[in-house]
Design an enzyme around this catalytic site. Structure first.
Site, PDB file in Angstrom:
ATOM      1  N   LYS A  13     -21.024  51.238  27.655  1.00  0.00           N
ATOM      2  CA  LYS A  13     -20.368  50.626  28.823  1.00  0.00           C
ATOM      3  C   LYS A  13     -18.843  50.716  28.699  1.00  0.00           C
ATOM      4  O   LYS A  13     -18.162  51.138  29.624  1.00  0.00           O
ATOM      5  CB  LYS A  13     -20.771  49.135  28.960  1.00  0.00           C
ATOM      6  N   ARG A  88     -24.313  39.012  33.074  1.00  0.00           N
ATOM      7  CA  ARG A  88     -25.318  39.143  32.013  1.00  0.00           C
ATOM      8  C   ARG A  88     -26.497  38.221  32.222  1.00  0.00           C
ATOM      9  O   ARG A  88     -27.464  38.280  31.458  1.00  0.00           O
ATOM     10  CB  ARG A  88     -24.666  38.780  30.678  1.00  0.00           C
ATOM     11  N   ARG A 127     -19.437  52.329  15.010  1.00  0.00           N
ATOM     12  CA  ARG A 127     -18.298  52.197  15.931  1.00  0.00           C
ATOM     13  C   ARG A 127     -17.048  51.670  15.233  1.00  0.00           C
ATOM     14  O   ARG A 127     -17.095  50.799  14.389  1.00  0.00           O
ATOM     15  CB  ARG A 127     -18.680  51.230  17.055  1.00  0.00           C
ATOM     16  N   ARG A 161     -15.574  45.617  14.790  1.00  0.00           N
ATOM     17  CA  ARG A 161     -15.847  44.315  15.410  1.00  0.00           C
ATOM     18  C   ARG A 161     -16.644  43.414  14.479  1.00  0.00           C
ATOM     19  O   ARG A 161     -17.546  43.878  13.788  1.00  0.00           O
ATOM     20  CB  ARG A 161     -16.624  44.528  16.715  1.00  0.00           C
ATOM     21  N   ARG A 172     -28.257  40.465  19.737  1.00  0.00           N
ATOM     22  CA  ARG A 172     -27.645  40.883  21.016  1.00  0.00           C
ATOM     23  C   ARG A 172     -28.661  41.653  21.858  1.00  0.00           C
ATOM     24  O   ARG A 172     -28.717  41.504  23.078  1.00  0.00           O
ATOM     25  CB  ARG A 172     -26.393  41.727  20.745  1.00  0.00           C
TER      26      ARG A 172
HETATM   27  P1  AP5 Z   1     -19.482  51.407  23.547  1.00  0.00           P
HETATM   28  O1  AP5 Z   1     -18.910  52.125  24.720  1.00  0.00           O
HETATM   29  O2  AP5 Z   1     -18.558  50.618  22.694  1.00  0.00           O
HETATM   30  O3  AP5 Z   1     -20.751  50.546  24.012  1.00  0.00           O
HETATM   31  P2  AP5 Z   1     -20.839  49.173  24.829  1.00  0.00           P
HETATM   32  O4  AP5 Z   1     -21.979  49.306  25.776  1.00  0.00           O
HETATM   33  O5  AP5 Z   1     -19.514  48.801  25.373  1.00  0.00           O
HETATM   34  O6  AP5 Z   1     -21.299  48.230  23.636  1.00  0.00           O
HETATM   35  P3  AP5 Z   1     -20.832  46.749  23.267  1.00  0.00           P
HETATM   36  O7  AP5 Z   1     -21.289  46.524  21.860  1.00  0.00           O
HETATM   37  O8  AP5 Z   1     -19.391  46.540  23.576  1.00  0.00           O
HETATM   38  O9  AP5 Z   1     -21.719  45.928  24.237  1.00  0.00           O
HETATM   39  P4  AP5 Z   1     -22.042  44.436  24.158  1.00  0.00           P
HETATM   40  O10 AP5 Z   1     -22.639  44.223  25.475  1.00  0.00           O
HETATM   41  O11 AP5 Z   1     -22.875  44.049  22.991  1.00  0.00           O
HETATM   42  O12 AP5 Z   1     -20.640  43.747  23.814  1.00  0.00           O
HETATM   43  P5  AP5 Z   1     -19.568  42.970  24.693  1.00  0.00           P
HETATM   44  O13 AP5 Z   1     -18.247  43.230  24.105  1.00  0.00           O
HETATM   45  O14 AP5 Z   1     -19.777  43.185  26.129  1.00  0.00           O
HETATM   46  O15 AP5 Z   1     -20.230  52.502  22.627  1.00  0.00           O
HETATM   47  C1  AP5 Z   1     -20.781  52.130  21.380  1.00  0.00           C
HETATM   48  C2  AP5 Z   1     -20.508  53.235  20.325  1.00  0.00           C
HETATM   49  O16 AP5 Z   1     -21.252  54.391  20.655  1.00  0.00           O
HETATM   50  C3  AP5 Z   1     -19.036  53.690  20.266  1.00  0.00           C
HETATM   51  O17 AP5 Z   1     -18.708  53.970  18.934  1.00  0.00           O
HETATM   52  C4  AP5 Z   1     -18.998  54.964  21.127  1.00  0.00           C
HETATM   53  O18 AP5 Z   1     -17.998  55.880  20.660  1.00  0.00           O
HETATM   54  C5  AP5 Z   1     -20.410  55.522  20.919  1.00  0.00           C
HETATM   55  N1  AP5 Z   1     -20.950  56.153  22.139  1.00  0.00           N
HETATM   56  C6  AP5 Z   1     -20.761  55.761  23.438  1.00  0.00           C
HETATM   57  N2  AP5 Z   1     -21.446  56.556  24.279  1.00  0.00           N
HETATM   58  C7  AP5 Z   1     -22.094  57.482  23.495  1.00  0.00           C
HETATM   59  C8  AP5 Z   1     -22.957  58.589  23.769  1.00  0.00           C
HETATM   60  N3  AP5 Z   1     -23.317  58.891  25.028  1.00  0.00           N
HETATM   61  N4  AP5 Z   1     -23.434  59.301  22.703  1.00  0.00           N
HETATM   62  C9  AP5 Z   1     -23.078  58.999  21.428  1.00  0.00           C
HETATM   63  N5  AP5 Z   1     -22.245  57.965  21.110  1.00  0.00           N
HETATM   64  C10 AP5 Z   1     -21.766  57.216  22.130  1.00  0.00           C
HETATM   65  O19 AP5 Z   1     -19.975  41.445  24.384  1.00  0.00           O
HETATM   66  C11 AP5 Z   1     -19.799  40.888  23.089  1.00  0.00           C
HETATM   67  C12 AP5 Z   1     -20.244  39.430  23.091  1.00  0.00           C
HETATM   68  O20 AP5 Z   1     -19.415  38.666  23.974  1.00  0.00           O
HETATM   69  C13 AP5 Z   1     -21.679  39.170  23.598  1.00  0.00           C
HETATM   70  O21 AP5 Z   1     -22.629  39.327  22.556  1.00  0.00           O
HETATM   71  C14 AP5 Z   1     -21.564  37.720  24.082  1.00  0.00           C
HETATM   72  O22 AP5 Z   1     -21.598  36.810  22.996  1.00  0.00           O
HETATM   73  C15 AP5 Z   1     -20.159  37.686  24.677  1.00  0.00           C
HETATM   74  N6  AP5 Z   1     -20.134  37.989  26.126  1.00  0.00           N
HETATM   75  C16 AP5 Z   1     -19.479  39.046  26.725  1.00  0.00           C
HETATM   76  N7  AP5 Z   1     -19.653  39.028  28.047  1.00  0.00           N
HETATM   77  C17 AP5 Z   1     -20.435  37.956  28.312  1.00  0.00           C
HETATM   78  C18 AP5 Z   1     -21.000  37.419  29.520  1.00  0.00           C
HETATM   79  N8  AP5 Z   1     -20.797  38.002  30.720  1.00  0.00           N
HETATM   80  N9  AP5 Z   1     -21.780  36.298  29.415  1.00  0.00           N
HETATM   81  C19 AP5 Z   1     -22.000  35.707  28.220  1.00  0.00           C
HETATM   82  N10 AP5 Z   1     -21.514  36.160  27.048  1.00  0.00           N
HETATM   83  C20 AP5 Z   1     -20.739  37.283  27.097  1.00  0.00           C
HETATM   84 MG    MG Z   2     -18.165  47.217  25.043  1.00  0.00          MG
END
Ligand code: AP5
Ligand code: MG
Length: 221
Positions: A13, A88, A127, A161, A172
């Site tokens: 994402k 979410r 990552r 992270r 997660r």
């Molecule tokens: P990346 O692009 O970083 O993936 P991502 O989908 O952004 O993964 P996240 O871990 O950031 O998602 P998340 O939903 O767990 O975390 P968030 O920060 O939103 O890609 C991942 C890796 O793969 C990278 O190294 C990239 O280079 C590689 N890659 C990408 N595409 C690829 C491909 N096609 N092929 C190969 N490699 C690839 O949330 C974190 C925490 O915050 C949550 O757990 C929760 O506690 C809280 N939170 C955030 N938003 C909310 C909400 N709305 N409500 C409640 N809690 C929330």
């Molecule tokens: Mg992300």
């Protein structure tokens, strides 16, 4: 154009939201990045969110809804936004529908990025990101062009992270399947859902999203 990127942790994402925002002049709104900034700053919100995020659980809806409502009216969002990590839960999705409706704005598309659970753990544990500008990398799938130097800003410091451990990833993923996946039928019913194969290469996924947004595309999924 107002978009949501929906997908499990590690689906890509953040990687794709950054590209879409740069390519189309939209604002990337990443709730995860905002929460991590709050934790780093030591604010009251950061203190509340830190242990929840470390456990891989979801931060309470009312906090997240307030955070997004503060952004929709920001001048940076005048051309539209790409939401990365919000909504979410069904309560967050309904609050977003309502806040956009009140402003006579609409969602143009919800892009579901579909990736196998097994690949996600690999992506997340490999990552890392630039400590200066936040550009994202991966040990195997996306290394900087020059070893140790950020492609985007030339910085030389990188960070992992705190929640990128194999154990937290499983929590997660559970949160995604139990709560966030419920949004798929919600947006399918609204005719907004488009599904892409998130298992393709980073460039391949970018092309699929572009086609879904610009192509003949009715909703699918
Ligand atoms: P990346 O692009 O970083 O993936 P991502 O989908 O952004 O993964 P996240 O871990 O950031 O998602 P998340 O939903 O767990 O975390 P968030 O920060 O939103 O890609 C991942 C890796 O793969 C990278 O190294 C990239 O280079 C590689 N890659 C990408 N595409 C690829 C491909 N096609 N092929 C190969 N490699 C690839 O949330 C974190 C925490 O915050 C949550 O757990 C929760 O506690 C809280 N939170 C955030 N938003 C909310 C909400 N709305 N409500 C409640 N809690 C929330
Ligand atoms: Mg992300």
């Amino acid at each position: 154009m107002n978009l949501i990127l929906l997908g499990p942790p590690g689906a890509g994402k953040g990687t794709q939201a950054r590209r879409i925002a740069e390519g189309r002049g939209l604002m990337q709104i990443s709730t995860g990045d905002m929460l991590r900034q709050a934790v780093a700053s030591g604010s009251a919100l950061g203190k509340e969110a830190e242990s929840i995020m470390a456990a891989g659980d979801l931060v309470p809806d009312e906090i997240m809804i307030r955070m997004i409502e503060a952004w929709v009216d920001a001048p940076d969002c005048k051309n539209g936004f790409v939401l990365d990590g919000f909504p979410r839960t069904l309560a967050q999705a309904e609050a977003l529908d309502e806040m956009l409706g009140r402003r006579d704005r609409r969602l143009d598309a919800v892009i579901e990025m579909r990736v196998d659970d097994a690949a996600l753990v690999d992506r997340i544990t490999g990552r890392f990101s630039c400590a200066d500008c936040g550009a994202g990398y991966h040990d195997r799938f996306r290394r900087p062009a020059t070893e140790g130097v950020c492609d985007a800003c030339g910085g030389g410091a990188f960070a992992h992270r705190a929640d990128d451990t194999a154990e937290t990833v499983r929590a997660r993923l559970d949160a995604y399947h139990a709560q966030t996946a419920l949004l798929l039928p919600h947006y399918r019913a609204a005719g907004a859902l488009k599904t892409v194969d998130g298992m393709a290469s980073i460039d391949g996924v970018a092309r699929e999203i572009s086609n879904a947004l610009d192509g003949a595309g009715g909703a699918d999924g």
